[in-house]
Design a protein around this motif. Structure first.
Motif, mmCIF file in Angstrom:
data_model
loop_
_atom_site.group_PDB
_atom_site.id
_atom_site.type_symbol
_atom_site.label_atom_id
_atom_site.label_comp_id
_atom_site.label_asym_id
_atom_site.label_seq_id
_atom_site.Cartn_x
_atom_site.Cartn_y
_atom_site.Cartn_z
ATOM 1 N N PRO A 111 0.853 -1.193 0.000
ATOM 2 C CA PRO A 111 0.000 0.000 0.000
ATOM 3 C C PRO A 111 0.885 1.239 0.000
ATOM 4 N N TYR A 113 2.037 4.782 0.939
ATOM 5 C CA TYR A 113 1.994 5.897 1.876
ATOM 6 C C TYR A 113 3.103 6.860 1.523
ATOM 7 N N ARG C 257 6.696 -6.669 2.263
ATOM 8 C CA ARG C 257 7.333 -6.749 3.578
ATOM 9 C C ARG C 257 6.255 -6.720 4.643
ATOM 10 N N ARG C 260 6.267 -4.526 7.827
ATOM 11 C CA ARG C 260 6.774 -3.169 7.841
ATOM 12 C C ARG C 260 5.927 -2.204 7.038
ATOM 13 N N ASP C 261 5.049 -2.735 6.209
ATOM 14 C CA ASP C 261 4.264 -1.857 5.365
ATOM 15 C C ASP C 261 2.855 -1.699 5.898
ATOM 16 N N ALA C 262 2.175 -0.716 5.298
ATOM 17 C CA ALA C 262 0.801 -0.477 5.712
ATOM 18 C C ALA C 262 -0.021 -1.727 5.441
#
Lengths: 254, 235, 452
Positions: A111, A113, C257, C260-262
């Motif tokens: 995603p 950001y 990841r 570590r990611d949203a």
């Protein structure tokens, strides 16, 4: 061919996979009875068809559709292995046969950001934005992991009128309108040649400019284009051009 | 030919061992057999049941046997103290079934129960297996072997050689031991008999005593398929 | 008794445990045998290699399958009710057949560890049973969405209180809609074959889903049956994670990841459709698995006597019982067929519709109270079949299912009466007290108890 009654389609009417927008929650093609092609075959709108015929249809659509676009994924953008690098190169050969083609990468599946830049980069979490922003009506996915390709293809069919092509290294994709399977570098090159043949038979001249990046921005100069073509598109983080600090996880721009 | 047998006894009698020996004997004789033992924590005199299926054809069925052709009662307390998992002890016996009881004398049942069982053709067979074990093998620990002989005689699905072989496999071959508790019991048995050979011979003698008794009393069951009267809706 | 015999350990049934740790001779490589294994194609292992008949428990069949499955990673959490399977996998680890193995803190931890290991690209296996299934189910239900290939066995042993330890496959009903592929093994042979084949199906690129294999505890896990198995010096090819539907996890580097990611959750960074298409993709992968289930497992279901117009539809132990009921009914001149459902997910809707097209009576015996299979079958056949359908007999809480009960259901179905109204007490002389019980004729009672 069969249909499931829960989707209120008639049992004896085979499901045809057409460009959308198909609706609020269109079914997955697999649950409508569309099966993946066997080796040597591809799918045209859900029907199993000889691979050569599929490639010709891909060529025709990419040459005549509005804003044709290549969406290369991590398996041809990242330097996983030597084969990935060679395949990246072969993708550029395809691009080189399609006048006015765009190359918009899907470098990863995370995603985005803090800001989405859908015109320049396609992401499986909101692929429709990229299609809408760039008014893409025909596209090829290549080098995208199958799960993420399927998410993307479904979402595009639900909400856009884009015709999707999946050039898959594994078993192909039912949710793409056109798909071929087992696409290694030689098959990618074969596709490039089929596109050239169809282009010539249609009297369409070869491209004179390098591909665009998303958002209609010119992302490479003709000189850089020649250089990139010579080296191949795939590059690792280590192989990124020196002197350009990359943000964490950022894909080097081509 | 197919028999579903429920063996009911109490802990320490070798009910599970008997089921293994008999089951192995039927297989040795070319038949099919499965067993399902069932018991709680191992302790003497607690209920123990073992379910044995023996057949001349393939067996698919699994689980406990609720509707047996034959019920074997290894200890009178199964009846008198209700030491069975499905009470009363004769629950589920099929029409014309056999109930084999280890007891010197008949154990009285409530009259209404008895009349129903008799009405359904159920046969009670009494055998003083413990006494026979003492007489033949010199120990009541061979009671289970007498009963193995009797059930072999009743079903006719094993041969004397096959049972003898099964007893040998139990005591000598394949490292087979029923449980830790039984293993220690076995060493007691072993001390009682000076030689393993003697142990085998005594056990086989006990089997044969039970078998002879069943034959002498003409206990063999024949399960001919009876024509089922046509019923409405049947095909 | 010899001394060596008295040292032998036994399981709760009194069977000798063949799993006790290997005694390593001095100077001998404990992994020697495992190292000699060679990789063969799945087709060779499944169909071509010579097989030998052995007589083993369901848990041992599981062990023997894993010995040949080239498993990288396995976690155990043994607690009652369980099966011996995971303990036996520990023995395989000692012998070098499984590369990594440890005991988890509890099922949640076990299932989470499997998720991590599978995402990292290795071949994973674990087993659970009864309440442990539900303790781990949050993590289990996350596997399909993460597209994690793994194989897990569920030895069904009741989840309700009061706890029973005998078979009751209610836990399958909780697993049906997790998105995982779910098979139901009938016997020890199925256990062996299904486990091995599941690894191959699970790791197919277009499937990339976990596979659960349920089998009925105690009657299959603890009981012995005949298993035909290939030699132990061959094994499956290793997992090829590079060809997965998702990239393997590298915690530090894109393209994925996870930690570590949203997260993928509703926000302005996500399309409104993302969750919907994600779930659709899981179930689409189930559809794709059918091709491989047909190729390797000879179909999602098995039809015995396809010409019959009375059918049992059953899975697991109930299928075994139904086979016996077929035999008994055949003796009475009643011809029946059996449809054994091997694959509960994906469910063989179309195959079932085709098999039942001519059926007049369908009997669905089950080892659980709510009757999840009857519901599945009804949904599949609704509007497609005119048969009279009997959603039973059912036993639960660890009861056995007498074959006689199934037979009576068939005869009851033909006579349009409910045979379970025969009070069992009537067979032992109890007086009928209710009007309903008095209405049952002596003939009915006799027939119920008849010598079939």
């Amino acid at each position: 061919m069969y249909l499931k009654k829960e989707h209120l389609y008639k049992r004896d009417e085979p499901y045809v996979l057409k460009p959308g927008p198909e609706g609020y929650v269109p079914p997955a093609a697999a649950s409508m009875g569309i099966e993946l092609p066997d080796p040597g075959e591809g799918l045209i709108y859900g029907r199993k068809t000889n691979e050569d015929a599929v490639m010709e249809e891909i060529a025709k659509q990419m040459l005549t559709g509005k804003n044709p676009t290549l969406f290369p994924g991590p398996l041809v953008l990242w330097n996983w292995n030597e084969h990935a690098r060679i395949k990246g190169h072969a993708v550029l050969e395809i691009a080189n046969e399609i006048p006015g083609v765009m190359i918009i990468p899907m470098p990863d599946y995370r995603p985005k950001y803090p800001k989405i830049e859908p015109e320049e980069e396609i992401n499986p979490n909101h692929p429709n934005l990229t299609i809408w922003h760039n008014k893409i009506e025909v596209c090829i996915f290549v080098g995208v992991h199958c799960h993420y390709a399927n998410l993307t293809l479904k979402m595009i069919r639900a909400g856009t009128n884009c015709l999707t092509v999946a050039v898959c290294a594994e078993q192909g994709h039912e949710d793409a309108m056109l798909t071929v399977r087992d696409s290694d570098d030689s098959k990618l090159r074969r596709l490039a040649q089929v596109i050239r043949k169809v282009r010539e038979s249609m009297g369409i001249p070869a491209p004179t400019r390098p591909p665009y990046g998303g958002g209609k921005r010119e992302i490479v100069t003709p000189g850089e284009w020649a250089q990139i073509r010579a080296k191949g598109l795939a590059m690792s983080m280590a192989g990124a051009p020196k002197g350009i600090p990359l943000r964490e996880g950022e894909m080097p721009r081509v | 030919m197919r028999f579903n047998i429920r063996m009911a006894g109490v802990g320490g009698q070798g009910v599970v061992t008997a089921s293994h020996v008999f089951s192995t004997a039927v297989i040795n004789a070319g038949g099919e057999s499965t067993i399902v033992p069932f018991y709680g924590s191992e302790k003497r005199m607690a209920p123990v049941e073992s379910y044995v299926r023996v057949s001349s054809e393939q067996i698919f069925e699994i689980g406990e046997i609720m509707f047996p052709h034959i019920i074997m009662v290894f200890h009178p307390q199964v009846i008198t103290h209700g030491k069975s998992y499905t009470m009363p002890f004769h629950f589920g016996i099929k029409d014309n079934g056999t109930i084999l009881v280890n007891s010197k004398e008949e154990i009285p049942l409530p009259t209404d129960e008895m009349s129903i069982l008799v009405g359904r053709g159920v046969q009670f067979r009494y055998i003083a297996a413990t006494q026979m074990a003492l007489d033949v093998a010199g120990t009541d620990l061979a009671t289970n072997m007498v009963l193995v002989g009797a059930i072999a005689g009743i079903t006719g699905l094993a041969t004397r050689e096959a049972v003898a072989q099964a007893v040998k496999e139990r005591f000598l071959g394949k490292g087979f031991v029923v449980s830790g508790g039984t293993a220690s019991l076995d060493s007691v048995v072993e001390r009682k008999f000076k030689h393993k050979q003697e142990l085998l011979e005594k056990n086989i003698a006990a089997v044969n005593a039970g078998w002879d008794y069943a034959e002498a009393h003409n206990w063999q069951m024949s399960r001919k398929k009876e024509a089922v009267p046509a019923q409405a809706g049947r095909k | 008794m010899s001394e060596s015999e008295s040292e032998q350990k036994t399981n709760p049934q009194g069977d000798p445990i063949t799993s006790s740790a290997v005694k390593v001779e001095a100077g001998k490589d404990p992994h020697g045998e495992a190292k000699k294994q060679r990789v063969v194609t799945p087709e060779h292992l499944f169909f071509e290699a010579p097989r030998e008949r052995v007589f083993i428990t369901g848990s041992e069949a599981g062990k023997e399958a894993i010995r040949r499955a080239n498993v990288d990673f396995s976690v155990a959490y043994p607690i009652t009710p369980q099966s011996e399977t995971m303990q036996l996998i520990g023995v395989l680890y000692g012998e070098g057949y499984v590369k990594e193995y440890y005991r988890g803190e509890e099922e949640y931890g076990v299932m989470s560890a499997i998720a991590g290991a599978s995402r990292a690209g290795v071949r994973c296996f674990t087993a659970t049973a009864g309440p442990g299934t539900l303790r781990g189910i949050e993590a289990i239900a996350s596997w399909p969405g993460h597209r994690l290939p793994a194989v897990i066995i569920f030895t069904c042993r009741v989840v309700n209180a009061p706890l029973a330890i005998q078979p009751d496959n209610i836990e399958i009903s909780y697993l049906l809609n997790t998105g995982m592929i779910l098979f139901h093994a009938e016997n020890q042979q199925d256990v062996f074959d299904f486990i091995l084949k599941s690894f191959v199906i699970s790791e197919m690129n277009d499937v990339t889903l976990p596979v659960g294999i349920a089998y009925d505890g105690f009657f299959v896990t603890h009981a012995r049956g005949y298993v035909m198995m290939p030699p132990k010096d061959i094994k499956l090819p290793p997992r090829e994670a590079y060809h997965g539907a998702v990239p393997v996890l590298d915690a530090e580097n894109p393209p994925a990841r996870l930690s570590r990611d949203a997260p993928v959750q509703k926000s302005n960074f996500m399309s409104y459709n993302i969750h919907a298409v994600w779930q659709q993709e899981v179930w689409a992968a189930q559809e794709r698995a059918k091709k491989y289930i047909r190729r390797y497992m000879d179909g999602l279901l098995e039809v015995n006597n396809p010409d019959a117009d009375i059918f049992f539809i059953a899975s697991g132990s109930a299928a075994a019982q139904s086979r016996e009921a077929m035999r008994l009914l055949e003796e009475q001149g009643i011809h029946t067929g059996l449809i054994k459902i091997r694959s509960l997910r994906p469910f063989p809707t179309l195959e079932l519709q085709d098999a039942c097209r001519r059926a007049k009576l369908i009997v669905i015996p089950e080892f659980n109270y709510p009757g999840w299979l009857a519901k599945e079958v009804s949904t599949a056949l609704y509007g497609e079949c005119t048969a009279h359908m009997i959603a039973g007999p059912r036993v639960f809480g660890g009861m056995t299912m007498p074959v006689e009960l199934i037979v009576e259901r068939v005869i009851g179905g033909l006579r349009q009466v409910d045979p379970t109204r025969v009070p069992v007490g009537a067979s032992v002389g109890a007086e009928a007290s209710t009007e309903a019980a008095k209405a049952v004729s002596k003939e009915d009672v006799n027939r119920f108890m008849q010598n079939i």
